[in-house]
Write a protein that holds these residues in place. Structure first.
Motif, PDB file in Angstrom:
ATOM      1  N   SER A  70      24.012  -5.874  47.921  1.00  0.00           N
ATOM      2  CA  SER A  70      23.990  -7.317  48.152  1.00  0.00           C
ATOM      3  C   SER A  70      24.096  -8.032  46.816  1.00  0.00           C
ATOM      4  O   SER A  70      23.294  -7.774  45.911  1.00  0.00           O
ATOM      5  N   ALA A  71      25.068  -8.895  46.684  1.00  0.00           N
ATOM      6  CA  ALA A  71      25.244  -9.644  45.446  1.00  0.00           C
ATOM      7  C   ALA A  71      25.660 -11.070  45.777  1.00  0.00           C
ATOM      8  O   ALA A  71      26.611 -11.285  46.510  1.00  0.00           O
ATOM      9  N   GLY A  72      24.921 -12.017  45.258  1.00  0.00           N
ATOM     10  CA  GLY A  72      25.255 -13.414  45.487  1.00  0.00           C
ATOM     11  C   GLY A  72      25.184 -14.231  44.206  1.00  0.00           C
ATOM     12  O   GLY A  72      26.141 -14.876  43.801  1.00  0.00           O
ATOM     13  N   SER A  73      24.027 -14.184  43.553  1.00  0.00           N
ATOM     14  CA  SER A  73      23.829 -14.995  42.350  1.00  0.00           C
ATOM     15  C   SER A  73      24.799 -14.637  41.238  1.00  0.00           C
ATOM     16  O   SER A  73      25.152 -15.493  40.416  1.00  0.00           O
ATOM     17  N   ALA A  74      25.254 -13.375  41.202  1.00  0.00           N
ATOM     18  CA  ALA A  74      26.202 -12.980  40.157  1.00  0.00           C
ATOM     19  C   ALA A  74      27.480 -13.808  40.228  1.00  0.00           C
ATOM     20  O   ALA A  74      28.148 -14.015  39.205  1.00  0.00           O
ATOM     21  N   LEU A  75      27.821 -14.291  41.407  1.00  0.00           N
ATOM     22  CA  LEU A  75      29.077 -15.024  41.583  1.00  0.00           C
ATOM     23  C   LEU A  75      29.029 -16.417  40.966  1.00  0.00           C
ATOM     24  O   LEU A  75      30.076 -17.003  40.666  1.00  0.00           O
ATOM     25  N   VAL A  76      27.822 -16.971  40.800  1.00  0.00           N
ATOM     26  CA  VAL A  76      27.693 -18.282  40.161  1.00  0.00           C
ATOM     27  C   VAL A  76      26.972 -18.175  38.825  1.00  0.00           C
ATOM     28  O   VAL A  76      27.001 -19.091  38.020  1.00  0.00           O
ATOM     29  N   ASP A  80      19.235 -17.088  34.432  1.00  0.00           N
ATOM     30  CA  ASP A  80      18.355 -15.921  34.553  1.00  0.00           C
ATOM     31  C   ASP A  80      19.142 -14.630  34.750  1.00  0.00           C
ATOM     32  O   ASP A  80      18.566 -13.540  34.702  1.00  0.00           O
ATOM     33  N   PHE A  81      20.436 -14.750  34.966  1.00  0.00           N
ATOM     34  CA  PHE A  81      21.279 -13.572  35.171  1.00  0.00           C
ATOM     35  C   PHE A  81      22.182 -13.309  33.961  1.00  0.00           C
ATOM     36  O   PHE A  81      23.182 -12.607  34.074  1.00  0.00           O
ATOM     37  N   ASP A  82      21.805 -13.861  32.829  1.00  0.00           N
ATOM     38  CA  ASP A  82      22.526 -13.567  31.583  1.00  0.00           C
ATOM     39  C   ASP A  82      22.055 -12.216  31.045  1.00  0.00           C
ATOM     40  O   ASP A  82      21.198 -12.138  30.158  1.00  0.00           O
ATOM     41  N   GLU A  87      27.654  -9.256  32.057  1.00  0.00           N
ATOM     42  CA  GLU A  87      28.419  -9.907  30.993  1.00  0.00           C
ATOM     43  C   GLU A  87      29.837 -10.305  31.413  1.00  0.00           C
ATOM     44  O   GLU A  87      30.349 -11.348  30.984  1.00  0.00           O
ATOM     45  N   PRO A  88      30.533  -9.539  32.279  1.00  0.00           N
ATOM     46  CA  PRO A  88      31.896  -9.944  32.664  1.00  0.00           C
ATOM     47  C   PRO A  88      31.950 -11.221  33.501  1.00  0.00           C
ATOM     48  O   PRO A  88      33.012 -11.827  33.634  1.00  0.00           O
ATOM     49  N   PHE A  89      30.831 -11.638  34.076  1.00  0.00           N
ATOM     50  CA  PHE A  89      30.823 -12.821  34.929  1.00  0.00           C
ATOM     51  C   PHE A  89      30.682 -14.089  34.081  1.00  0.00           C
ATOM     52  O   PHE A  89      30.123 -14.063  32.982  1.00  0.00           O
ATOM     53  N   VAL A  90      31.167 -15.195  34.610  1.00  0.00           N
ATOM     54  CA  VAL A  90      31.043 -16.482  33.922  1.00  0.00           C
ATOM     55  C   VAL A  90      30.293 -17.455  34.832  1.00  0.00           C
ATOM     56  O   VAL A  90      30.366 -17.358  36.064  1.00  0.00           O
ATOM     57  N   PRO A  91      29.551 -18.401  34.255  1.00  0.00           N
ATOM     58  CA  PRO A  91      28.839 -19.390  35.072  1.00  0.00           C
ATOM     59  C   PRO A  91      29.817 -20.206  35.913  1.00  0.00           C
ATOM     60  O   PRO A  91      30.895 -20.574  35.445  1.00  0.00           O
ATOM     61  N   ALA A  92      29.436 -20.470  37.157  1.00  0.00           N
ATOM     62  CA  ALA A  92      30.350 -21.180  38.051  1.00  0.00           C
ATOM     63  C   ALA A  92      29.668 -22.290  38.841  1.00  0.00           C
ATOM     64  O   ALA A  92      30.287 -22.870  39.730  1.00  0.00           O
ATOM     65  N   ALA A  93      28.414 -22.607  38.532  1.00  0.00           N
ATOM     66  CA  ALA A  93      27.718 -23.674  39.257  1.00  0.00           C
ATOM     67  C   ALA A  93      26.914 -24.502  38.263  1.00  0.00           C
ATOM     68  O   ALA A  93      26.157 -23.955  37.448  1.00  0.00           O
ATOM     69  N   PHE A  94      27.088 -25.811  38.338  1.00  0.00           N
ATOM     70  CA  PHE A  94      26.414 -26.718  37.406  1.00  0.00           C
ATOM     71  C   PHE A  94      25.902 -27.939  38.161  1.00  0.00           C
ATOM     72  O   PHE A  94      26.427 -28.308  39.210  1.00  0.00           O
ATOM     73  N   PRO A 179      21.953 -24.215  36.108  1.00  0.00           N
ATOM     74  CA  PRO A 179      20.742 -23.763  36.791  1.00  0.00           C
ATOM     75  C   PRO A 179      20.233 -22.428  36.256  1.00  0.00           C
ATOM     76  O   PRO A 179      21.010 -21.606  35.753  1.00  0.00           O
ATOM     77  N   THR A 180      18.923 -22.221  36.386  1.00  0.00           N
ATOM     78  CA  THR A 180      18.334 -20.932  36.035  1.00  0.00           C
ATOM     79  C   THR A 180      18.350 -19.972  37.215  1.00  0.00           C
ATOM     80  O   THR A 180      18.292 -18.764  37.038  1.00  0.00           O
ATOM     81  N   GLN A 181      18.401 -20.523  38.423  1.00  0.00           N
ATOM     82  CA  GLN A 181      18.454 -19.740  39.653  1.00  0.00           C
ATOM     83  C   GLN A 181      19.561 -20.324  40.538  1.00  0.00           C
ATOM     84  O   GLN A 181      20.138 -21.362  40.212  1.00  0.00           O
ATOM     85  N   SER A 182      19.818 -19.674  41.658  1.00  0.00           N
ATOM     86  CA  SER A 182      20.860 -20.178  42.545  1.00  0.00           C
ATOM     87  C   SER A 182      20.267 -20.802  43.808  1.00  0.00           C
ATOM     88  O   SER A 182      20.259 -22.027  43.954  1.00  0.00           O
ATOM     89  N   GLU A 183      19.738 -19.974  44.720  1.00  0.00           N
ATOM     90  CA  GLU A 183      19.304 -20.504  46.014  1.00  0.00           C
ATOM     91  C   GLU A 183      18.293 -21.637  45.883  1.00  0.00           C
ATOM     92  O   GLU A 183      18.412 -22.677  46.530  1.00  0.00           O
ATOM     93  N   ALA A 184      17.263 -21.445  45.062  1.00  0.00           N
ATOM     94  CA  ALA A 184      16.198 -22.441  44.954  1.00  0.00           C
ATOM     95  C   ALA A 184      16.740 -23.786  44.474  1.00  0.00           C
ATOM     96  O   ALA A 184      16.256 -24.845  44.890  1.00  0.00           O
ATOM     97  N   VAL A 185      17.746 -23.756  43.618  1.00  0.00           N
ATOM     98  CA  VAL A 185      18.315 -24.991  43.096  1.00  0.00           C
ATOM     99  C   VAL A 185      19.310 -25.599  44.080  1.00  0.00           C
ATOM    100  O   VAL A 185      19.311 -26.809  44.323  1.00  0.00           O
ATOM    101  N   PHE A 186      20.161 -24.775  44.673  1.00  0.00           N
ATOM    102  CA  PHE A 186      21.170 -25.287  45.599  1.00  0.00           C
ATOM    103  C   PHE A 186      20.541 -26.060  46.754  1.00  0.00           C
ATOM    104  O   PHE A 186      21.105 -27.038  47.238  1.00  0.00           O
ATOM    105  N   LEU A 187      19.374 -25.609  47.200  1.00  0.00           N
ATOM    106  CA  LEU A 187      18.729 -26.238  48.348  1.00  0.00           C
ATOM    107  C   LEU A 187      18.213 -27.649  48.039  1.00  0.00           C
ATOM    108  O   LEU A 187      17.841 -28.379  48.955  1.00  0.00           O
ATOM    109  N   GLN A 188      18.221 -28.029  46.770  1.00  0.00           N
ATOM    110  CA  GLN A 188      17.760 -29.369  46.410  1.00  0.00           C
ATOM    111  C   GLN A 188      18.874 -30.411  46.484  1.00  0.00           C
ATOM    112  O   GLN A 188      18.626 -31.602  46.316  1.00  0.00           O
TER     113      GLN A 188
END
Length: 211
Positions: A70-76, A80-82, A87-94, A179-188
């Motif tokens: 299961s992988a989700g946060s890696a996509l954005v 906290d996922f640095d 390393e091959p992934f790039v940030p995609a949510a701001f 963001p430092t996290q994905s789900e917790a932030v997106f829900l705001q």
């Protein structure tokens, strides 16, 4: 189901991560052995055996232990996922929020007498930017050099950021935070605005919080 996010935080020095990984997989393998005794080898082999997650999925090279990851946060890739594994992934949510006020100096109520000395010691306190909203689980990303004011503190109303004298921003310009996290932030927030080649081209709804 097995989940071992701690592995991504363990240094590779002296094989520490490898030993921790082998230990986790031994526990998983032992659990599979117990399941085979109860349900039979055919049933266990056909079962969905989940493991890993965004921090560790790249450690899996075969399906002996798990056949689903299961992988989700890696996509954005929030901060906290640095990790070296991602390393091959790039940030995609701001988070984008407008600057309400921009001042060419830092002024703290009651402590105005110390503002000049603070700016002299730290040029990155030279400019003040007040944004709409704030106190999100996120770090300032752009314009470069902005940071939270530790003396003023955090605010969910009009958060204060400081930058150097060369910080290029004016009122109504956007400040971008990562963001430092994905789900917790997106829900705001509401739908995610999809930006591509200079324009907002789509919007994606966010799954609601589970009951």
């Amino acid at each position: 189901m097995g989940y071992e996010p701690h592995l991504s935080k363990i240094p590779t020095t002296l094989g520490w991560r490898e030993r921790a990984k082998n230990g986790a997989w031994e526990i998983y393998g032992s659990a599979l052995g117990s399941a085979k005794q109860v349900f039979g080898e055919v049933e266990v082999k056909a079962a969905t055996r989940n493991a890993a997650g965004s921090p560790t999925y790249r450690l899996y090279k075969g399906t002996d232990i798990a056949n689903e990851i299961s992988a989700g946060s890696a996509l954005v890739k929030p901060t906290d996922f640095d990790t070296d594994l991602l390393e091959p992934f790039v940030p995609a949510a701001f988070i984008a929020t407008p600057a309400l006020k921009v001042l060419d100096e830092m002024r703290l109520p009651v402590m105005e007498f110390a503002d000049g000395a603070k700016r002299a010691l730290n040029p990155n306190l030279d400019k003040t930017v007040v944004i709409y909203g704030g106190k999100w689980m996120a770090h300032p990303e752009d314009p470069p050099g902005l940071r939270y004011n530790s003396t003023f503190g955090r605010s969910s109303n009009q958060e204060m950021l400081n930058g150097g004298p060369g910080t290029d921003i004016r009122p109504d310009d956007f400040v971008f935070l990562r963001p430092t996290q994905s789900e917790a932030v997106f829900l705001q927030f509401g739908d995610i605005a999809i930006y591509d080649d200079g324009a907002i081209v789509d919007s994606w709804p966010v799954f609601p919080a589970s009951a």
